[in-house]
Design a protein around this motif. Structure first.
Motif, mmCIF file in Angstrom:
data_model
loop_
_atom_site.group_PDB
_atom_site.id
_atom_site.type_symbol
_atom_site.label_atom_id
_atom_site.label_comp_id
_atom_site.label_asym_id
_atom_site.label_seq_id
_atom_site.Cartn_x
_atom_site.Cartn_y
_atom_site.Cartn_z
ATOM 1 N N GLY A 284 0.802 -1.232 0.000
ATOM 2 C CA GLY A 284 0.000 0.000 0.000
ATOM 3 C C GLY A 284 0.825 1.267 0.000
ATOM 4 O O GLY A 284 0.283 2.363 0.130
ATOM 5 N N GLN A 285 2.126 1.141 -0.171
ATOM 6 C CA GLN A 285 3.011 2.304 -0.066
ATOM 7 C C GLN A 285 3.434 2.803 -1.457
ATOM 8 O O GLN A 285 4.623 2.931 -1.744
ATOM 9 C CB GLN A 285 4.229 1.958 0.776
ATOM 10 C CG GLN A 285 3.872 1.472 2.174
ATOM 11 C CD GLN A 285 5.060 0.855 2.895
ATOM 12 O OE1 GLN A 285 5.520 1.374 3.882
ATOM 13 N NE2 GLN A 285 5.578 -0.251 2.392
ATOM 14 N N VAL A 286 2.466 2.993 -2.308
ATOM 15 C CA VAL A 286 2.707 3.686 -3.577
ATOM 16 C C VAL A 286 1.770 4.889 -3.539
ATOM 17 O O VAL A 286 0.592 4.745 -3.178
ATOM 18 C CB VAL A 286 2.388 2.794 -4.799
ATOM 19 C CG1 VAL A 286 2.663 3.533 -6.097
ATOM 20 C CG2 VAL A 286 3.183 1.496 -4.747
ATOM 21 N N CYS A 287 2.290 6.061 -3.904
ATOM 22 C CA CYS A 287 1.437 7.262 -3.841
ATOM 23 C C CYS A 287 0.190 7.086 -4.689
ATOM 24 O O CYS A 287 -0.811 7.757 -4.457
ATOM 25 C CB CYS A 287 2.231 8.467 -4.309
ATOM 26 S SG CYS A 287 2.956 8.197 -5.935
ATOM 27 N N LEU A 288 0.241 6.178 -5.665
ATOM 28 C CA LEU A 288 -0.864 5.992 -6.614
ATOM 29 C C LEU A 288 -1.853 4.930 -6.146
ATOM 30 O O LEU A 288 -2.819 4.619 -6.846
ATOM 31 C CB LEU A 288 -0.284 5.590 -7.979
ATOM 32 C CG LEU A 288 0.769 6.564 -8.512
ATOM 33 C CD1 LEU A 288 1.602 5.920 -9.616
ATOM 34 C CD2 LEU A 288 0.124 7.830 -9.029
ATOM 35 N N CYS A 289 -1.634 4.347 -4.981
ATOM 36 C CA CYS A 289 -2.519 3.279 -4.497
ATOM 37 C C CYS A 289 -3.940 3.806 -4.272
ATOM 38 O O CYS A 289 -4.153 4.979 -3.978
ATOM 39 C CB CYS A 289 -1.993 2.715 -3.170
ATOM 40 S SG CYS A 289 -0.737 1.444 -3.400
ATOM 41 N N SER A 290 -4.918 2.870 -4.389
ATOM 42 C CA SER A 290 -6.323 3.236 -4.166
ATOM 43 C C SER A 290 -6.677 2.956 -2.714
ATOM 44 O O SER A 290 -6.671 1.809 -2.287
ATOM 45 C CB SER A 290 -7.248 2.376 -5.027
ATOM 46 O OG SER A 290 -6.733 2.161 -6.306
ATOM 47 N N GLU A 291 -6.997 4.004 -1.965
ATOM 48 C CA GLU A 291 -7.459 3.794 -0.583
ATOM 49 C C GLU A 291 -8.973 3.974 -0.477
ATOM 50 O O GLU A 291 -9.569 3.657 0.542
ATOM 51 C CB GLU A 291 -6.725 4.742 0.378
ATOM 52 C CG GLU A 291 -5.251 4.380 0.543
ATOM 53 C CD GLU A 291 -4.533 5.117 1.669
ATOM 54 O OE1 GLU A 291 -5.156 5.913 2.395
ATOM 55 O OE2 GLU A 291 -3.309 4.894 1.805
ATOM 56 N N ARG A 292 -9.582 4.533 -1.554
ATOM 57 C CA ARG A 292 -11.051 4.681 -1.573
ATOM 58 C C ARG A 292 -11.564 3.909 -2.780
ATOM 59 O O ARG A 292 -11.235 4.233 -3.916
ATOM 60 C CB ARG A 292 -11.444 6.154 -1.746
ATOM 61 C CG ARG A 292 -11.009 7.045 -0.600
ATOM 62 C CD ARG A 292 -11.516 8.473 -0.819
ATOM 63 N NE ARG A 292 -10.850 9.164 -1.916
ATOM 64 C CZ ARG A 292 -11.419 10.080 -2.681
ATOM 65 N NH1 ARG A 292 -12.688 10.405 -2.503
ATOM 66 N NH2 ARG A 292 -10.748 10.684 -3.643
ATOM 67 N N VAL A 293 -12.367 2.903 -2.541
ATOM 68 C CA VAL A 293 -12.890 2.088 -3.637
ATOM 69 C C VAL A 293 -14.406 2.253 -3.659
ATOM 70 O O VAL A 293 -15.077 2.064 -2.637
ATOM 71 C CB VAL A 293 -12.500 0.606 -3.452
ATOM 72 C CG1 VAL A 293 -13.050 -0.238 -4.598
ATOM 73 C CG2 VAL A 293 -10.980 0.458 -3.350
ATOM 74 N N TYR A 294 -14.942 2.644 -4.815
ATOM 75 C CA TYR A 294 -16.387 2.838 -4.989
ATOM 76 C C TYR A 294 -16.875 1.789 -5.990
ATOM 77 O O TYR A 294 -16.329 1.693 -7.092
ATOM 78 C CB TYR A 294 -16.675 4.248 -5.518
ATOM 79 C CG TYR A 294 -16.164 5.337 -4.607
ATOM 80 C CD1 TYR A 294 -16.917 5.772 -3.523
ATOM 81 C CD2 TYR A 294 -14.911 5.913 -4.816
ATOM 82 C CE1 TYR A 294 -16.441 6.772 -2.668
ATOM 83 C CE2 TYR A 294 -14.425 6.908 -3.968
ATOM 84 C CZ TYR A 294 -15.192 7.328 -2.896
ATOM 85 O OH TYR A 294 -14.711 8.307 -2.049
#
Ligand code: NAD
Length: 485
Positions: A284-294
């Motif tokens: 999860g340590q990529v600035c581009l990771c998705s932390e909000r999934v809709y």
């Protein structure tokens, strides 16, 4: 044990007299000591970099300069295993990821910007003059001078060369401040620079921290012409304040709280596989990771179940083992921060679908900074876990009912780095791409990069664009020359 020294004017050297420990986050083992640079050491590095601008480097024909960058790229490839081992030891990331992403991209960045710079045309105009004659206006590119390069720990070599490549290609010299967590590959690149005959002072490395240490001293130095920084948004604010008195140009690649949006007409398996990658890659340590999934409501339950199944299958283990898919977080301090968000999610009333804790690992790994990949649901859009960048292997999944609704919710953030949209309807995909407030939209993919494209964020995610010609523009001063004919 490998101690990491400063690299100034082509020589490895000691710093302020203070040093700090380099820790392997997979095991907690001590890898060696790192020399800390303070203001005086940064001053020596900047002076060397400034002197190099008027030495052989400054006089070097462009073709020779770019060939040296190509040689540096080749030098990384020739010592691929050394770079790989050092990056894996510093970060704990799985070998399989670093071998595919970090090290090849580290070399590619240097080669790519040599190629791009070689092929740039500058603008020119034939201008009518008041006396009825003509003039030619043409643009000339010149280096900015000494560029300060301040890097994070999540993709150390990759993000450092992403800046050093175009800066050197444009004829600048650099002083690199790697993250205190990941000092090694920048130091190895210094060895490569000496091996390929890079003139002393062109590439310098100062280790240390931010405030009161190497980072702040670099930003404040009057002879540093520009700062290029990747890291947290709050650090960007501090750097901007410190840079203001010397009016430097700044390029900022900052944090994100990126949405992934899955429509019911998407290829289900692709969307699940893509979202598992975008949420949990590099822990999860990529600035581009998705932390909000809709997820569109008709497929919400099925999607959450498939994500849970995928997350629970991710294999933790020793980073150097071929089968390992998931490494630790970068440090015990960062693990504590991520775990505090796992707790906050519970306090905010989230349903923890999977994870939420610390995995049990065997003896050698028990001292590492491990956390479980975590999926939560049920939070409102105002919850802190849905608004703040956590930078760990956690995503919140929530249902949506319409395109308009999800655009509003995805854009309801101070950040604007990237978004991933999964849909079988390309017209909708293009509509979404236009409507999302961010610097980069992936349709039916994630982390697929063409290094010639503009890269950067809006809002709290950054200032400016790097990549291709955009990097060349940041790292060079454009001068107009007007010739009366
Ligand atoms: P960080 O901001 O804590 O540190 C980054 C670098 O800045 C380190 O080298 C640090 O020593 C230095 N630093 C800290 N304070 C400073 C100061 N006051 N003056 C000068 N230098 C200072 O970031 P991090 O924790 O290393 O990296 C994670 C962050 O980076 C996340 O927020 C992530 O989203 C972001 N990031 C963004 C991108 C992007 O392209 N937008 C890419 C990777 C990471």
């Amino acid at each position: 044990m490998s101690d990491r020294k400063l690299f100034i004017d082509g020589k490895f050297c000691l710093g302020s007299g203070e040093r700090f420990a380099n820790i392997n986050p997979a095991t907690g083992a001590h890898l060696g000591f790192v020399e800390e640079a303070k203001a005086a050491d940064v001053g020596r590095a900047v002076a060397a970099a400034k002197a190099a601008l008027s030495g052989p480097w400054g006089r070097m024909p462009q073709a020779e300069r770019l060939a040296l960058l190509g040689a540096a790229a080749q030098g990384i490839c020739d010592r691929f295993d050394d770079f790989l081992e050092a990056e894996v030891a510093d970060t704990g990331k799985p070998l399989s990821w670093a071998r595919k992403v970090d090290i090849p991209r580290g070399a590619a960045n240097l080669q790519l910007f040599a190629d791009i710079t070689r092929n740039i045309a500058n603008e020119s105009y034939i201008t009518d003059t008041p006396d009825g004659g003509k003039a030619i206006n043409y643009a000339m590119r010149q280096p900015l001078g000494v560029v300060g390069v301040i890097c994070p720990w999540n993709l150390p070599l990759l993000l450092m060369t992403w800046k050093v490549g175009p800066a050197l290609a444009a004829g600048n010299t650099v002083v690199v401040k790697p993250s205190e967590e990941t000092p090694s590959t920048a130091t190895l690149l210094a060895e490569v620079m000496n091996d390929i005959g890079m003139p002393p002072g062109v590439y310098n490395v100062v280790h240390g921290f931010g405030p009161g240490s190497a980072g702040q001293a670099l930003v404040q130095h009057k002879d540093v012409a520009a700062i290029t920084f990747t890291g947290e948004s709050s650090t960007g604010i501090a750097i901007m304040k410190d840079a203001a008195p010397t009016l430097k140009p700044l390029s900022f690649e900052l944090g994100g709280k990126n949405p992934a949006i899955i429509f019911a007409d998407a290829d289900f398996d692709d969307a699940v596989a893509g979202t598992l990658r975008s949420s949990f890659s590099n822990c999860g340590q990529v600035c581009l990771c998705s932390e909000r999934v809709y997820v569109e409501r008709p497929i919400f339950e099925r999607f959450v179940a498939a994500m849970k199944e995928g997350a629970e299958k991710l294999r933790y283990g020793a980073p150097m083992d071929e089968g390992t898919e998931m490494g630790p977080l970068i440090s015990a301090q960062h693990r504590d921060k991520v775990l505090s968000y796992y707790q906050l999610a519970r306090d905010e009333g989230a349903n923890v679908v999977c994870g939420g804790g610390v995995p049990q690992l065997d003896d050698e790994l028990s001292g590492g900074s491990w956390v479980e990949p975590t999926i939560i649901t049920g939070l409102g859009d105002e919850a802190r876990c849905v608004r703040e960048e956590i930078f760990g292997p956690i995503c919140h999944i929530s249902p949506f009912d319409s395109e308009e609704e999800v655009i509003g919710r995805a854009n309801d953030t101070e950040y604007g780095l990237c978004a991933a949209v999964w849909t079988g309807d390309l017209k909708r995909g293009h509509r979404m791409a236009a409507a999302l407030d961010c610097g980069l939209v992936w349709l039916n993919s994630w982390f697929l990069r063409d290094l010639r494209t503009p890269f950067g964020g809006t809002g709290a995610s950054g200032i400016g664009r790097e990549g291709g010609i955009h990097s060349v523009n940041f790292y060079s001063e454009l001068k107009n020359v007007c010739v009366k004919l």
